[in-house]
Design a protein around this motif. Structure first.
Motif, PDB file in Angstrom:
ATOM      1  N   ASN A  57       0.832  -1.216   0.000  1.00 46.70           N
ATOM      2  CA  ASN A  57       0.000   0.000   0.000  1.00 46.70           C
ATOM      3  C   ASN A  57       0.856   1.250   0.000  1.00 46.70           C
ATOM      4  N   TRP A  58       1.919   1.220   0.788  1.00 49.75           N
ATOM      5  CA  TRP A  58       2.802   2.383   0.832  1.00 49.75           C
ATOM      6  C   TRP A  58       3.527   2.553  -0.499  1.00 49.75           C
ATOM      7  N   PHE A  61       0.684   3.424  -3.301  1.00 47.99           N
ATOM      8  CA  PHE A  61      -0.189   4.583  -3.126  1.00 47.99           C
ATOM      9  C   PHE A  61       0.309   5.604  -2.110  1.00 47.99           C
ATOM     10  N   ASP A  63       0.104   5.044   1.018  1.00 45.65           N
ATOM     11  CA  ASP A  63      -0.824   4.896   2.142  1.00 45.65           C
ATOM     12  C   ASP A  63      -0.177   4.083   3.255  1.00 45.65           C
ATOM     13  N   GLY A  64      -0.413   4.512   4.486  1.00 46.99           N
ATOM     14  CA  GLY A  64       0.010   3.731   5.649  1.00 46.99           C
ATOM     15  C   GLY A  64       1.506   3.717   5.863  1.00 46.99           C
ATOM     16  N   ALA A  72       1.903   3.937  11.418  1.00 44.66           N
ATOM     17  CA  ALA A  72       1.734   4.986  10.407  1.00 44.66           C
ATOM     18  C   ALA A  72       2.486   6.248  10.791  1.00 44.66           C
ATOM     19  N   GLN A  77       5.522  10.609   5.073  1.00 47.50           N
ATOM     20  CA  GLN A  77       4.223  11.092   4.620  1.00 47.50           C
ATOM     21  C   GLN A  77       4.237  11.334   3.119  1.00 47.50           C
ATOM     22  N   PRO A  80      -1.081  14.040  -0.647  1.00 46.70           N
ATOM     23  CA  PRO A  80      -2.435  13.515  -0.829  1.00 46.70           C
ATOM     24  C   PRO A  80      -2.730  13.284  -2.310  1.00 46.70           C
ATOM     25  N   LYS A  91     -11.590  -2.007  -2.446  1.00 50.60           N
ATOM     26  CA  LYS A  91     -10.520  -1.012  -2.475  1.00 50.60           C
ATOM     27  C   LYS A  91      -9.398  -1.567  -3.340  1.00 50.60           C
ATOM     28  N   SER A  93      -6.338  -0.737  -3.474  1.00 51.92           N
ATOM     29  CA  SER A  93      -5.120  -0.966  -2.697  1.00 51.92           C
ATOM     30  C   SER A  93      -5.190  -2.299  -1.948  1.00 51.92           C
TER      31      SER A  93
END
Length: 183
Positions: A57-58, A61, A63-64, A72, A77, A80, A91, A93
């Motif tokens: 996911n990271w 995307f 994410d997380g 997290a 970071q 967005p 989803k 992801s």
């Protein structure tokens, strides 16, 4: 942060050659990922995630957490997403994470998943081809209809031409009789 920037982040201070040896991804390919020239496919993502213990996911995307088991708050970071993802029954992801986990396993499910992905890919390509063929058939049917109209018109013109020839022949005969009677 793009996927290429995240891959560059993963490489850190290592050279591309060292990183390529670690991940089993060719150095030139890694460079193209980092520059955003190409996007890694499922196999490359699985290699990166497995060899570096990265959360898919990271990587995909942003994410997380970056690493599995990391919180997290510790993760870098990512920017967005510029556009909202379409609402679906699942989803994307999550599907990619699950796919990577299955592909990383040494089970029969790995082969089954690969077979299913290939079958679905072929089905999608076949659907596109079918749509193109339907369009071509419709165009050919329209041409055929137009040719039928042209042939019908030609038949009408041939009949009209034959009638005009008969009239002309009768007129020539009448003219010849009139000239013969005068002469």
């Amino acid at each position: 942060m793009t996927i290429g920037e995240r891959i560059r982040h993963l490489r850190g201070e290592k050279t591309q050659a060292d990183f390529a040896g670690l991940t089993k991804i060719p150095k030139n390919t890694l460079g193209r990922y980092e520059r955003g020239e190409i996007v890694p496919g499922g196999e490359a993502i699985a290699l990166l995630c497995k060899s570096l213990e990265i959360d898919p996911n990271w990587l995909l995307f942003g994410d997380g957490p970056m690493r599995r088991g990391e919180s997290a708050a510790e993760a870098p970071q990512a920017a967005p997403a510029p556009t909202p993802q379409p609402e679906e029954d699942f989803k994307m992801s999550d599907m990619i994470t699950k796919t990577v986990e299955v592909l990383e396993s040494d089970t029969i499910y790995r082969t089954a998943l690969a077979s299913n992905i290939n079958a679905f890919h072929q089905a999608v390509r076949s659907e596109r081809l079918l749509a193109q063929l339907v369009e071509r058939v419709a165009a050919l049917e329209a041409r055929e209809e137009r040719w039928a109209q042209i042939e019908a018109r030609m038949t009408e013109l041939e009949k009209e031409n034959a009638e005009l020839r008969r009239r002309l022949e009768r007129q020539d005969e009448n003219t010849a009789k009139a000239v013969g009677a005068d002469g």
